[in-house]
Scaffold this motif. Structure first.
Motif, mmCIF file in Angstrom:
data_model
loop_
_atom_site.group_PDB
_atom_site.id
_atom_site.type_symbol
_atom_site.label_atom_id
_atom_site.label_comp_id
_atom_site.label_asym_id
_atom_site.label_seq_id
_atom_site.Cartn_x
_atom_site.Cartn_y
_atom_site.Cartn_z
ATOM 1 N N ALA A 1 0.832 -1.204 0.000
ATOM 2 C CA ALA A 1 0.000 0.000 0.000
ATOM 3 C C ALA A 1 0.868 1.256 0.000
ATOM 4 C CB ALA A 1 -0.930 -0.013 1.211
ATOM 5 N N VAL A 2 1.969 1.260 0.771
ATOM 6 C CA VAL A 2 2.875 2.416 0.785
ATOM 7 C C VAL A 2 3.553 2.558 -0.573
ATOM 8 C CG1 VAL A 2 4.889 3.492 1.858
ATOM 9 C CG2 VAL A 2 3.268 2.230 3.267
ATOM 10 N N ARG A 3 3.959 1.449 -1.166
ATOM 11 C CA ARG A 3 4.575 1.513 -2.499
ATOM 12 C C ARG A 3 3.580 2.073 -3.519
ATOM 13 N NH1 ARG A 3 6.969 -3.459 -0.795
ATOM 14 N NH2 ARG A 3 5.509 -4.690 -2.027
ATOM 15 N N HIS A 4 2.322 1.665 -3.399
ATOM 16 C CA HIS A 4 1.292 2.182 -4.304
ATOM 17 C C HIS A 4 1.123 3.692 -4.106
ATOM 18 C CE1 HIS A 4 -2.182 2.153 -6.901
ATOM 19 N NE2 HIS A 4 -2.988 2.542 -5.919
ATOM 20 N N ALA A 5 1.090 4.144 -2.858
ATOM 21 C CA ALA A 5 0.991 5.585 -2.574
ATOM 22 C C ALA A 5 2.190 6.320 -3.168
ATOM 23 C CB ALA A 5 0.913 5.823 -1.072
ATOM 24 N N GLN B 1 -2.730 10.412 7.035
ATOM 25 C CA GLN B 1 -2.134 11.418 6.156
ATOM 26 C C GLN B 1 -1.951 10.876 4.738
ATOM 27 O OE1 GLN B 1 1.305 12.140 8.709
ATOM 28 N NE2 GLN B 1 0.635 14.269 8.937
ATOM 29 N N ILE B 2 -1.497 9.643 4.629
ATOM 30 C CA ILE B 2 -1.297 9.038 3.303
ATOM 31 C C ILE B 2 -2.635 8.897 2.589
ATOM 32 C CG2 ILE B 2 -0.572 6.945 2.068
ATOM 33 C CD1 ILE B 2 1.620 6.646 4.283
ATOM 34 N N GLU B 3 -3.661 8.481 3.307
ATOM 35 C CA GLU B 3 -4.988 8.397 2.705
ATOM 36 C C GLU B 3 -5.417 9.763 2.185
ATOM 37 O OE1 GLU B 3 -8.919 6.094 3.957
ATOM 38 O OE2 GLU B 3 -8.608 7.872 5.218
ATOM 39 N N ALA B 4 -5.137 10.807 2.956
ATOM 40 C CA ALA B 4 -5.519 12.162 2.549
ATOM 41 C C ALA B 4 -4.747 12.629 1.317
ATOM 42 C CB ALA B 4 -5.316 13.139 3.704
ATOM 43 N N VAL B 5 -3.424 12.446 1.306
ATOM 44 C CA VAL B 5 -2.631 12.967 0.184
ATOM 45 C C VAL B 5 -2.832 12.163 -1.094
ATOM 46 C CG1 VAL B 5 -0.901 14.086 1.641
ATOM 47 C CG2 VAL B 5 -0.462 11.772 0.786
ATOM 48 N N THR B 6 -3.357 10.939 -0.973
ATOM 49 C CA THR B 6 -3.668 10.159 -2.173
ATOM 50 C C THR B 6 -5.150 10.272 -2.537
ATOM 51 O OG1 THR B 6 -4.079 8.118 -0.927
ATOM 52 C CG2 THR B 6 -1.825 8.471 -1.762
ATOM 53 N N ASN B 7 -5.852 11.186 -1.883
ATOM 54 C CA ASN B 7 -7.288 11.385 -2.125
ATOM 55 C C ASN B 7 -8.084 10.089 -1.991
ATOM 56 O OD1 ASN B 7 -7.176 14.208 -2.617
ATOM 57 N ND2 ASN B 7 -6.327 13.760 -4.640
ATOM 58 N N GLY B 8 -7.696 9.254 -1.028
ATOM 59 C CA GLY B 8 -8.416 8.019 -0.762
ATOM 60 C C GLY B 8 -8.040 6.842 -1.636
ATOM 61 N N ALA B 9 -7.120 7.028 -2.560
ATOM 62 C CA ALA B 9 -6.707 5.915 -3.432
ATOM 63 C C ALA B 9 -5.968 4.844 -2.637
ATOM 64 C CB ALA B 9 -5.836 6.419 -4.567
ATOM 65 N N VAL B 10 -5.336 5.235 -1.545
ATOM 66 C CA VAL B 10 -4.691 4.290 -0.637
ATOM 67 C C VAL B 10 -5.336 4.517 0.726
ATOM 68 C CG1 VAL B 10 -2.537 3.537 0.412
ATOM 69 C CG2 VAL B 10 -2.555 4.313 -1.959
ATOM 70 N N CYS B 11 -5.990 3.497 1.235
ATOM 71 C CA CYS B 11 -6.786 3.630 2.449
ATOM 72 C C CYS B 11 -6.001 3.339 3.714
ATOM 73 C CB CYS B 11 -7.964 2.670 2.403
ATOM 74 S SG CYS B 11 -9.079 3.020 1.067
#
Length: 119
Positions: free
Chosen positions: A20-24, A62-72
């Motif tokens: 998931a982090v790699r995807h972000a 924060q990661i969910e926010a900066v990816t606009n929800g693409a990574v939950c």
């Protein structure tokens, strides 16, 4: 073990937290950019990507926010009790929401403009 999660853009996808982090990172064009956006170093992001360190719950949000929800957040930090947290917080948030919309008809629209826009 992969974690099944649902979110706005990806549903029922098997993904480990490190995947998931790699995807972000891919979405944001690199680990350096991801780190910069959420206030951590590139080595920290790298350690999350490799699974050396877990993603903390705050960083997952924060990661969910900066990816606009693409990574939950659930995919990034699957062991955290997200559902229970939301269930505990929701009553206090819902309790503070007015039942009807306030009447803004008497508000001067110019009040909402910046000083540059008013000129």
């Amino acid at each position: 073990m992969p974690y099944i999660f649902e979110c706005a853009l990806i549903s029922e996808l098997y993904m480990t937290p490190s995947e998931a982090v790699r995807h972000a990172s891919q979405i944001l064009k690199g680990q350096t950019q991801l780190g910069r956006l959420i206030g951590v170093t590139t080595p920290t992001v790298s350690q999350w990507c490799s699974g050396i360190r877990p993603v903390p719950p705050l960083r997952a949000l924060q990661i969910e926010a900066v990816t606009n929800g693409a990574v939950c957040r659930e995919a990034l930090c699957p062991g955290f009790p997200w559902k229970e947290l939301i269930e505990r917080l929701l009553p206090s948030v819902v309790g503070n929401v007015p039942e009807s919309e306030p009447d803004h008809s008497s508000v001067d629209p110019a009040v909402c403009l910046s000083s540059a826009e008013r000129q």
